[in-house]
Design an enzyme around this catalytic site. Structure first.
Site, PDB file in Angstrom:
ATOM      1  N   ASP A  67       0.810  -1.211   0.000  1.00 15.35           N
ATOM      2  CA  ASP A  67       0.000   0.000   0.000  1.00 15.35           C
ATOM      3  C   ASP A  67       0.845   1.264   0.000  1.00 15.35           C
ATOM      4  O   ASP A  67       2.054   1.222   0.268  1.00 15.35           O
ATOM      5  CB  ASP A  67      -0.969   0.008   1.200  1.00 15.35           C
ATOM      6  CG  ASP A  67      -0.343  -0.573   2.460  1.00 15.35           C
ATOM      7  OD1 ASP A  67       0.882  -0.462   2.628  1.00 15.35           O
ATOM      8  OD2 ASP A  67      -1.083  -1.154   3.266  1.00 15.35           O
ATOM      9  N   ASN A 135      -7.440  -2.710  14.268  1.00 18.31           N
ATOM     10  CA  ASN A 135      -8.851  -2.995  13.968  1.00 18.31           C
ATOM     11  C   ASN A 135      -9.009  -4.241  13.085  1.00 18.31           C
ATOM     12  O   ASN A 135     -10.081  -4.489  12.551  1.00 18.31           O
ATOM     13  CB  ASN A 135      -9.507  -1.785  13.275  1.00 18.31           C
ATOM     14  CG  ASN A 135      -8.881  -1.475  11.921  1.00 18.31           C
ATOM     15  OD1 ASN A 135      -7.930  -2.135  11.506  1.00 18.31           O
ATOM     16  ND2 ASN A 135      -9.408  -0.483  11.222  1.00 18.31           N
ATOM     17  N   HIS A 137      -7.309  -4.864  10.256  1.00 17.18           N
ATOM     18  CA  HIS A 137      -7.055  -4.709   8.816  1.00 17.18           C
ATOM     19  C   HIS A 137      -5.781  -5.427   8.390  1.00 17.18           C
ATOM     20  O   HIS A 137      -4.866  -5.627   9.194  1.00 17.18           O
ATOM     21  CB  HIS A 137      -7.051  -3.232   8.376  1.00 17.18           C
ATOM     22  CG  HIS A 137      -5.878  -2.406   8.800  1.00 17.18           C
ATOM     23  ND1 HIS A 137      -5.973  -1.058   9.101  1.00 17.18           N
ATOM     24  CD2 HIS A 137      -4.557  -2.689   8.943  1.00 17.18           C
ATOM     25  CE1 HIS A 137      -4.786  -0.584   9.410  1.00 17.18           C
ATOM     26  NE2 HIS A 137      -3.912  -1.553   9.321  1.00 17.18           N
ATOM     27  N   GLU A 142      -9.743  -2.128   5.315  1.00 15.90           N
ATOM     28  CA  GLU A 142     -10.356  -1.856   6.606  1.00 15.90           C
ATOM     29  C   GLU A 142     -11.569  -2.781   6.796  1.00 15.90           C
ATOM     30  O   GLU A 142     -12.055  -3.382   5.830  1.00 15.90           O
ATOM     31  CB  GLU A 142     -10.804  -0.387   6.659  1.00 15.90           C
ATOM     32  CG  GLU A 142      -9.660   0.631   6.463  1.00 15.90           C
ATOM     33  CD  GLU A 142      -8.718   0.759   7.676  1.00 15.90           C
ATOM     34  OE1 GLU A 142      -8.606  -0.178   8.480  1.00 15.90           O
ATOM     35  OE2 GLU A 142      -8.069   1.816   7.788  1.00 15.90           O
TER      36      GLU A 142
HETATM   37  C1  F6R Z   1       1.474  -1.510   6.043  1.00 20.39           C
HETATM   38  C2  F6R Z   1       0.177  -2.136   6.165  1.00 20.39           C
HETATM   39  C3  F6R Z   1      -0.611  -2.098   7.426  1.00 20.39           C
HETATM   40  C4  F6R Z   1       0.237  -2.388   8.673  1.00 20.39           C
HETATM   41  C5  F6R Z   1      -0.650  -2.351   9.919  1.00 20.39           C
HETATM   42  C6  F6R Z   1       0.166  -2.532  11.179  1.00 20.39           C
HETATM   43  O1  F6R Z   1       2.002  -1.680   4.743  1.00 20.39           O
HETATM   44  O2  F6R Z   1      -0.273  -2.672   5.210  1.00 20.39           O
HETATM   45  O3  F6R Z   1      -1.646  -3.057   7.344  1.00 20.39           O
HETATM   46  O4  F6R Z   1       0.825  -3.631   8.546  1.00 20.39           O
HETATM   47  O5  F6R Z   1      -1.324  -1.130   9.989  1.00 20.39           O
HETATM   48  O6  F6R Z   1       1.042  -1.444  11.312  1.00 20.39           O
HETATM   49  P1  F6R Z   1       2.194  -1.462  12.423  1.00 20.39           P
HETATM   50  O7  F6R Z   1       3.125  -2.532  12.037  1.00 20.39           O
HETATM   51  O8  F6R Z   1       2.825  -0.085  12.308  1.00 20.39           O
HETATM   52  O9  F6R Z   1       1.537  -1.698  13.722  1.00 20.39           O
END
Ligand code: F6R
Length: 240
Positions: A67, A135, A137, A142
């Site tokens: 992403d 959450n 995701h 989401e």
């Molecule tokens: C990042 C991504 C997100 C993160 C998730 C956890 O490329 O796709 O899904 O993996 O938000 O983020 P952290 O590791 O910062 O807790």
């Protein structure tokens, strides 16, 4: 789904690096799906070290990231393109022409999503690395995102904006939109490795592993994957 509970983030990072290295040692021209965020940073540091010591090489590896924030230039210090260069590729022999990530500042975002889908269709991933949102995701799919969706533009959930604000000076600077790989392409990978660390992931980990497979918790889709491994630390596993 194979679940491995380790003591802490240090162990999680070392084990995740072993897992990724194993893929690269078995197939030096593997195609990887990679993630940004805080969780993979420790593993990326090990990968840089193992590349410097010649144990692995990224020379023939292709990478497709999950992403990117909308409106940020790829050279912005807050972009995920920049994150990958600084936190992984700069310490390796990766050819950046083989690094792919949605372009967040494309003029036509719909066309950009289609371009990324074409690339993903042409380059099946041997291994997809994932973090987990508080959450539930995966990538920026989401809750309530249909499992069949492909690359799309998403309005980030308020909790995601709050979680991501630690990397910006204040909340108002956090982009509200992102382009994300869809769940359909995430689960198309041959193997999946999801990492979760910290108490703020405990509820999402519980829903992912023990909840029903539902769009309410996007990560629960991994229960259906034939080769998904989840490495979680003690805090993230505390509700299991
Ligand atoms: C990042 C991504 C997100 C993160 C998730 C956890 O490329 O796709 O899904 O993996 O938000 O983020 P952290 O590791 O910062 O807790």
């Amino acid at each position: 789904m194979k679940i491995i509970i380790v003591k802490n983030y240090i162990e999680l990072s070392a084990l995740a690096a072993d897992f990724i290295c194993d893929t690269l040692i078995r197939n030096s021209s593997a195609t990887l799906g990679l993630a940004t965020g805080s969780t993979p940073l420790g593993a990326y540091s090990h990968l840089r070290d193992r590349c410097s010591s010649g144990q692995i090489s990224f020379k023939n590896v292709k990478v497709f990231n999950l992403d990117e924030y909308v409106e940020l230039h790829p050279n912005s210090v807050h972009s995920y393109a920049h994150f990958m260069k600084v936190n992984l590729f700069d310490g390796t022999d990766m050819d950046l022409r083989d690094f792919h990530i949605p372009c967040g500042n494309a003029d036509d975002l719909d066309a950009e999503c289609k371009r990324y889908d074409r690339l993903l269709s042409a380059n099946p991933r041997n291994l997809q690395l994932l973090g987990l949102g508080s959450n539930g995701h995966i990538a920026f799919n989401e809750p309530l995102t249909p499992f069949e969706r492909r690359t799309h533009v998403v309005e980030l959930a308020a909790s995601t904006v709050a979680d991501n604000s630690r990397l910006f000076e204040n909340d108002s600077q956090v982009p509200r939109r992102a382009i994300t790989m869809g769940i359909r392409d995430i689960v198309a990978a041959e193997r999946i490795l999801l990492l979760a660390s910290g108490i703020n992931k405990a509820q999402a980990v519980l829903n992912m592993i023990k909840g029903e497979v539902s769009v309410d918790c996007p990560a629960s889709v991994l229960q259906r994957h034939p080769d998904a491994t989840v490495i979680i630390d003690g805090d993230a596993a505390s509700l299991l």
